[in-house]
Design a protein around this motif. Structure first.
Motif, mmCIF file in Angstrom:
data_model
loop_
_atom_site.group_PDB
_atom_site.id
_atom_site.type_symbol
_atom_site.label_atom_id
_atom_site.label_comp_id
_atom_site.label_asym_id
_atom_site.label_seq_id
_atom_site.Cartn_x
_atom_site.Cartn_y
_atom_site.Cartn_z
ATOM 1 N N LEU A 65 -11.902 -1.829 -2.730
ATOM 2 C CA LEU A 65 -12.537 -0.604 -2.238
ATOM 3 C C LEU A 65 -11.955 -0.111 -0.911
ATOM 4 O O LEU A 65 -12.033 1.083 -0.614
ATOM 5 C CB LEU A 65 -14.045 -0.818 -2.088
ATOM 6 N N THR A 66 -11.374 -1.014 -0.117
ATOM 7 C CA THR A 66 -10.777 -0.543 1.138
ATOM 8 C C THR A 66 -9.570 0.344 0.879
ATOM 9 O O THR A 66 -9.235 1.181 1.724
ATOM 10 C CB THR A 66 -10.348 -1.727 2.033
ATOM 11 N N ARG A 67 -8.934 0.197 -0.280
ATOM 12 C CA ARG A 67 -7.756 1.030 -0.564
ATOM 13 C C ARG A 67 -8.122 2.490 -0.816
ATOM 14 O O ARG A 67 -7.530 3.384 -0.196
ATOM 15 C CB ARG A 67 -6.952 0.469 -1.742
ATOM 16 N N PRO A 68 -9.068 2.812 -1.707
ATOM 17 C CA PRO A 68 -9.429 4.225 -1.845
ATOM 18 C C PRO A 68 -10.040 4.800 -0.576
ATOM 19 O O PRO A 68 -9.890 5.986 -0.296
ATOM 20 C CB PRO A 68 -10.435 4.241 -3.011
ATOM 21 N N LEU A 69 -10.719 3.946 0.222
ATOM 22 C CA LEU A 69 -11.222 4.425 1.509
ATOM 23 C C LEU A 69 -10.050 4.845 2.391
ATOM 24 O O LEU A 69 -10.064 5.927 2.994
ATOM 25 C CB LEU A 69 -12.033 3.325 2.205
ATOM 26 N N GLY A 70 -9.020 3.999 2.461
ATOM 27 C CA GLY A 70 -7.841 4.352 3.240
ATOM 28 C C GLY A 70 -7.136 5.578 2.693
ATOM 29 O O GLY A 70 -6.607 6.404 3.451
ATOM 30 N N ALA A 71 -7.143 5.717 1.362
ATOM 31 C CA ALA A 71 -6.483 6.867 0.738
ATOM 32 C C ALA A 71 -7.155 8.179 1.131
ATOM 33 O O ALA A 71 -6.470 9.144 1.508
ATOM 34 C CB ALA A 71 -6.494 6.711 -0.784
ATOM 35 N N VAL A 72 -8.468 8.234 1.062
ATOM 36 C CA VAL A 72 -9.161 9.486 1.384
ATOM 37 C C VAL A 72 -9.137 9.759 2.885
ATOM 38 O O VAL A 72 -9.052 10.919 3.311
ATOM 39 C CB VAL A 72 -10.611 9.492 0.844
ATOM 40 N N VAL A 73 -9.180 8.704 3.706
ATOM 41 C CA VAL A 73 -9.088 8.908 5.148
ATOM 42 C C VAL A 73 -7.689 9.400 5.517
ATOM 43 O O VAL A 73 -7.524 10.301 6.350
ATOM 44 C CB VAL A 73 -9.419 7.612 5.916
ATOM 45 N N GLY A 74 -6.667 8.826 4.880
ATOM 46 C CA GLY A 74 -5.309 9.276 5.122
ATOM 47 C C GLY A 74 -5.117 10.732 4.733
ATOM 48 O O GLY A 74 -4.493 11.515 5.465
ATOM 49 N N ASP A 75 -5.653 11.106 3.570
ATOM 50 C CA ASP A 75 -5.564 12.508 3.137
ATOM 51 C C ASP A 75 -6.367 13.414 4.054
ATOM 52 O O ASP A 75 -5.967 14.554 4.327
ATOM 53 C CB ASP A 75 -6.075 12.645 1.699
ATOM 54 N N LEU A 76 -7.497 12.926 4.531
ATOM 55 C CA LEU A 76 -8.305 13.710 5.467
ATOM 56 C C LEU A 76 -7.505 14.021 6.728
ATOM 57 O O LEU A 76 -7.596 15.120 7.284
ATOM 58 C CB LEU A 76 -9.577 12.946 5.830
ATOM 59 N N MET A 79 -0.817 -5.602 -5.315
ATOM 60 C CA MET A 79 -0.061 -4.378 -5.584
ATOM 61 C C MET A 79 -0.805 -3.484 -6.580
ATOM 62 O O MET A 79 -0.895 -2.268 -6.414
ATOM 63 C CB MET A 79 1.325 -4.731 -6.110
ATOM 64 N N PHE A 80 -1.369 -4.098 -7.625
ATOM 65 C CA PHE A 80 -2.155 -3.326 -8.594
ATOM 66 C C PHE A 80 -3.390 -2.727 -7.927
ATOM 67 O O PHE A 80 -3.763 -1.575 -8.190
ATOM 68 C CB PHE A 80 -2.583 -4.212 -9.768
ATOM 69 N N SER A 81 -4.046 -3.504 -7.049
ATOM 70 C CA SER A 81 -5.264 -3.010 -6.400
ATOM 71 C C SER A 81 -4.947 -1.852 -5.458
ATOM 72 O O SER A 81 -5.710 -0.887 -5.372
ATOM 73 C CB SER A 81 -5.968 -4.137 -5.644
ATOM 74 N N GLN A 82 -3.816 -1.924 -4.766
ATOM 75 C CA GLN A 82 -3.432 -0.848 -3.853
ATOM 76 C C GLN A 82 -3.095 0.424 -4.625
ATOM 77 O O GLN A 82 -3.428 1.539 -4.203
ATOM 78 C CB GLN A 82 -2.224 -1.279 -3.008
ATOM 79 N N THR A 83 -2.409 0.268 -5.744
ATOM 80 C CA THR A 83 -2.056 1.427 -6.567
ATOM 81 C C THR A 83 -3.303 2.052 -7.181
ATOM 82 O O THR A 83 -3.458 3.280 -7.211
ATOM 83 C CB THR A 83 -1.061 1.017 -7.668
ATOM 84 N N LEU A 84 -4.207 1.191 -7.679
ATOM 85 C CA LEU A 84 -5.477 1.674 -8.221
ATOM 86 C C LEU A 84 -6.247 2.450 -7.166
ATOM 87 O O LEU A 84 -6.816 3.511 -7.451
ATOM 88 C CB LEU A 84 -6.315 0.492 -8.709
ATOM 89 N N GLY A 85 -6.249 1.941 -5.947
ATOM 90 C CA GLY A 85 -7.011 2.590 -4.881
ATOM 91 C C GLY A 85 -6.556 4.004 -4.606
ATOM 92 O O GLY A 85 -7.370 4.901 -4.352
ATOM 93 N N THR A 86 -5.246 4.235 -4.667
ATOM 94 C CA THR A 86 -4.731 5.592 -4.458
ATOM 95 C C THR A 86 -5.232 6.540 -5.540
ATOM 96 O O THR A 86 -5.722 7.632 -5.254
ATOM 97 C CB THR A 86 -3.191 5.588 -4.455
ATOM 98 N N ALA A 87 -5.112 6.115 -6.795
ATOM 99 C CA ALA A 87 -5.560 6.953 -7.907
ATOM 100 C C ALA A 87 -7.064 7.191 -7.847
ATOM 101 O O ALA A 87 -7.548 8.308 -8.078
ATOM 102 C CB ALA A 87 -5.183 6.288 -9.235
ATOM 103 N N THR A 102 0.819 -1.215 0.000
ATOM 104 C CA THR A 102 0.000 0.000 0.000
ATOM 105 C C THR A 102 0.856 1.270 0.000
ATOM 106 O O THR A 102 0.463 2.293 -0.551
ATOM 107 C CB THR A 102 -0.989 -0.006 1.186
ATOM 108 N N THR A 103 2.072 1.205 0.597
ATOM 109 C CA THR A 103 2.957 2.375 0.543
ATOM 110 C C THR A 103 3.545 2.547 -0.853
ATOM 111 O O THR A 103 3.592 3.663 -1.383
ATOM 112 C CB THR A 103 4.084 2.265 1.582
ATOM 113 N N VAL A 104 3.994 1.443 -1.452
ATOM 114 C CA VAL A 104 4.524 1.561 -2.811
ATOM 115 C C VAL A 104 3.405 1.930 -3.779
ATOM 116 O O VAL A 104 3.620 2.665 -4.753
ATOM 117 C CB VAL A 104 5.231 0.261 -3.255
#
Length: 257
Positions: free
Chosen positions: A204-215, A148-156, A86-88
């Motif tokens: 879906l948990t990845r973009p959730l984590g991304a927006v919560v992290g940015d929040l 790895m692809f799913s984690q990267t997709l989630g960030t975008a 998820t970091t990479v």
């Protein structure tokens, strides 16, 4: 005495955890840590997205190698590898979307295609993409590449929802939480494939984590809470460690003839 071989199944243990509530709690915390931790290295340390990606890619490679070499499921090793993905994924997506100028929509589309291709090749090669089968090096390679692809997709996808779509970090968190809620409903009240629902929830948990992290760490002027990326990352890491220590996680089970 004749033995019916079709009824005889040897129980084998997968090298990934059984999917239960604690799995999803740690997964969301890990994806949020991926966002704050990735931003801490690439932004707060001013190393940039490319250098940050290189650092986390090395950690990811070593973590996956250790996971594959392990003979059985180890909770700390597994979650270390998840955090590495998820970091990479965070720095790689930011590099592609911002430094290369692909944009959030373009990056999300490209990564979605790569993710679907990974799942399709995995299924075509082995006949299943269920996590219950993750117990051999070949399956593990498919598993970790797909993750790895799913984690990267989630960030975008998270960045696109919060910024381009104009929903903001709070709005993005509500949207992805609602989508995960629908998956929970589908799990209990429909006959949709559990494997399909698992991967949908995992993605879906990845973009959730991304927006919560940015929040948590974005400036107040940008809609965030302006918390320290280092402090937020440390707190999330402690939460993950405590959860792994307190709550028992059993390996998923597979049954082979």
């Amino acid at each position: 005495m004749k033995i019916d071989r079709n009824c005889m199944k040897e129980q084998a243990l997968s090298k990934v955890p059984e999917v239960a509530l604690i799995f999803w709690i740690i997964k969301v915390a890990a994806t949020t840590l991926g966002e704050t931790g990735g931003d801490a290295v690439s932004m707060s340390m001013n190393l940039g997205y490319l250098v940050g990606t290189a650092i986390f890619a090395i950690i990811f490679i070593f973590a996956v190698a250790a996971q594959i070499k392990a003979k059985q499921f180890h909770p700390f090793l597994y979650w270390t590898t998840i955090i590495a993905t998820t970091t990479v994924g965070t720095t790689l997506a930011d590099f592609a979307d911002r430094s290369l100028g692909i944009g959030y929509a373009g990056g999300a589309t490209l990564l979605f295609v790569l993710l679907m291709a990974s799942l399709a090749i995995w299924y075509w090669s082995l006949g299943s993409v269920s996590i219950d089968t993750v117990s051999s090096p070949r399956v593990e390679m498919f598993y970790w590449v797909t993750i790895m692809f799913s984690q990267t997709l989630g960030t975008a996808l998270g960045d696109w929802t919060a910024d381009t779509a104009g929903l903001g970090y709070g709005g993005g968190a509500i949207v992805f939480s609602a989508l995960l809620g629908l998956i929970v409903v589908a799990h209990y009240w429909t006959k949709i494939s559990r494997t399909l629902l698992f991967w949908a929830a995992f993605i879906l948990t990845r973009p959730l984590g991304a927006v919560v992290g940015d929040l948590l760490d974005k400036p107040i002027s940008a809609g965030g809470l302006a918390l320290s990326r280092y402090s937020a990352s440390a707190v999330l890491l402690v939460i993950i460690i405590v959860c792994v220590l307190i709550f028992e996680q059993r390996p998923a089970k597979q049954y082979a003839l």
